[in-house]
Motif scaffolding. Structure first.
Motif, short mmCIF file in Angstrom:
data_model
loop_
_atom_site.label_atom_id
_atom_site.label_comp_id
_atom_site.label_asym_id
_atom_site.label_seq_id
_atom_site.Cartn_x
_atom_site.Cartn_y
_atom_site.Cartn_z
N THR A 200 0.82 -1.21 0.00
CA THR A 200 0.00 0.00 0.00
C THR A 200 0.85 1.25 0.00
OG1 THR A 200 -1.72 -1.16 1.26
CG2 THR A 200 -1.82 1.24 1.23
N ASP A 201 0.44 2.23 -0.84
CA ASP A 201 1.00 3.58 -0.79
C ASP A 201 -0.13 4.56 -1.05
OD1 ASP A 201 0.51 3.45 -3.49
OD2 ASP A 201 2.59 3.60 -4.13
N SER A 202 0.19 5.80 -1.37
CA SER A 202 -0.83 6.83 -1.53
C SER A 202 -1.79 6.55 -2.69
CB SER A 202 -0.16 8.19 -1.74
OG SER A 202 0.67 8.17 -2.90
N GLU A 203 -1.40 5.66 -3.64
CA GLU A 203 -2.26 5.37 -4.79
C GLU A 203 -3.20 4.19 -4.55
OE1 GLU A 203 -0.14 4.91 -8.41
OE2 GLU A 203 0.78 6.91 -8.31
N GLY A 204 -3.03 3.50 -3.45
CA GLY A 204 -3.90 2.37 -3.17
C GLY A 204 -3.12 1.12 -2.81
N THR A 205 -3.79 -0.03 -2.86
CA THR A 205 -3.20 -1.30 -2.45
C THR A 205 -3.16 -2.27 -3.62
OG1 THR A 205 -4.02 -1.05 -0.18
CG2 THR A 205 -3.39 -3.27 -0.87
N GLY A 206 -2.01 -2.91 -3.81
CA GLY A 206 -1.85 -3.97 -4.81
C GLY A 206 -1.21 -5.18 -4.16
N TRP A 207 -0.61 -6.01 -4.96
CA TRP A 207 -0.06 -7.27 -4.45
C TRP A 207 1.28 -7.54 -5.10
CZ3 TRP A 207 0.66 -11.84 -7.46
CH2 TRP A 207 0.94 -13.01 -6.72
#
Length: 411
Positions: free
Chosen positions: A308-315
């Motif tokens: 997760t960062d300021s742009e959202g959550t990925g994997w």
């Protein structure tokens, strides 16, 4: 069921493919959470393995119909000599058969076929330590890949898998801890080392491995279908089979790297601890408590997390496979491009688009020692939804390259 348990069972039965370029499967596997569906699928696979092997050998007329020796009986036939020509012609497991540490290649050299026949004949001379009233079906030790294996069924619903190969200089394995497992390592009087792992889930799986002093590695595992918890053979009985002198492999094999261990996984944790971009934080995926940390999985080492960062959550995920020969190439893989890595190494980067506006990127490379390195990332967090959760994958191409080039990222 947690991801750790799912991968542990899959590794034990060797029914899952190496991750490599199987991107669709990687994403799909990460989202299947239901306990019974997963365990039933795994145990059904084990049952299917028995059917595939039995059907293949029956079709070629290779099954030996000699009944098993009664419990406690002793063979009066001398061991097969290393120079004696076996009367059994040997056999080869079909290329897509599962249930063993190696993926069968489906072919064999004359020497491997001869060793298959010799080992099959030798196994018939073992007085199997069967309880009263229990019978075993015949066993064929067929060629796998620089290795030999087969399975036999016991009265009831239990199946025993036997696998053996040249030890290839491999040191004894260490215990690997997973939920629902018990593991112990013991030194044997002749200098061999045995590892016993018992897994208690919907079905009980027991795995006995012996790094023998005679230069042979033998693995004997007993399992059953869904709900099968009553073992037929105890630890000592499985150990007696694995240490039987008749199972000595007389063909030398290639060098074998150390088996994966919790100790090495912890060392690899320090390698990737600071590998994430600035501002990116890692959280465990549902069903896991490890986050951006390695664990033993599918015969290798795996670390994955939701990032997760300021742009959202990925994997993202990093997977290490044991060292092997061969170059990393794109082949005919769509969306694949060759890339250059530090030290003159070559790699590939593949980008695929999936339903739900999901983008998956994967970098494949090899470390200097031949360790297979795969780094995956996507813009879909593992939350159970099949849609993107950020505009772009959590890691960029530069991030994937930087991780693959970490000096300590190897077996």
């Amino acid at each position: 069921m947690s991801e750790e348990v799912r991968d542990m069972i899959g590794s034990a039965l060797a029914d899952e493919p190496a991750l490599g370029l199987e991107f669709d499967q990687v994403v799909a596997d990460g989202r299947r959470r239901q306990t019974r569906r997963r365990v039933r699928a795994l145990t059904a696979t084990a049952a299917g393995i028995v059917s595939v092997v039995a059907a293949a050998t029956a079709l070629t007329g290779l099954l030996d119909r000699t009944p098993a020796q009664p419990a406690g009986s002793q063979s009066t036939t001398p061991p097969v000599s290393a120079t004696a020509a076996p009367t059994d012609p040997g056999c080869v497991l079909p290329a897509m058969s599962g249930g063993y540490p190696d993926q069968p290649r489906g072919t064999a050299s004359p020497a491997e076929l001869s060793e298959s026949g010799r080992l099959t004949e030798a196994f018939r001379k073992i007085a199997l330590p069967l309880p009263a009233g229990v019978e075993a079906s015949p066993l064929k030790l067929c060629v796998i890949r620089d290795s030999w294996g087969g399975s036999f069924t016991l009265t009831g619903d239990r199946t025993v898998f036997v696998y053996l190969r040249s030890r290839g200089g491999q040191p004894p394995g260490e215990c690997v801890t997973h939920q629902g497992t018990e593991c112990s390592v013991r030194a044997l009087p002749d200098g061999s080392t045995a590892r016993v792992t018992v897994t208690s889930m919907d079905a009980t799986l027991v795995d006995v491995e012996v790094w023998r002093a005679d230069g042979t590695y033998v693995r004997v595992a007993e399992t059953g279908g869904d709900g099968s918890k009553n073992r037929v053979l105890g630890d000592d009985a499985l150990l007696a089979i694995a240490t039987a002198p008749q199972l000595k492999v007389e063909l030398s094999g290639p060098p074998v790297p150390a088996a994966p261990s919790d100790r090495r996984a912890a060392e690899l944790d320090t390698v990737i601890a600071t590998a994430l971009p600035a501002g990116m934080s890692a959280k465990p995926t549902p069903g896991s408590d490890r986050g951006w940390r390695f664990r033993v999985s599918q015969g290798g080492y795996k670390a994955y997390a939701n990032l997760t960062d300021s742009e959202g959550t990925g994997w993202a995920m990093v997977y290490l496979e044991s060292p092997s020969d061969g170059a990393v190439t794109c082949g005919d893989q769509p969306g694949c491009e060759p890339i250059d890595l530090a030290g003159g190494r070559k790699g590939t980067l593949t980008t695929t688009q999936q339903p739900g506006n999901v983008t998956v990127m994967a970098l494949n490379a090899k470390a200097a020692d031949g360790t297979g390195i795969t780094v995956h990332t996507s813009n879909a967090a593992q939350t159970g939804a099949d849609t993107r959760t950020r505009p772009t994958p959590s890691l960029s191409k530069a991030d994937l390259v930087r991780i693959a080039e970490l000096p300590g990222l190897h077996w």
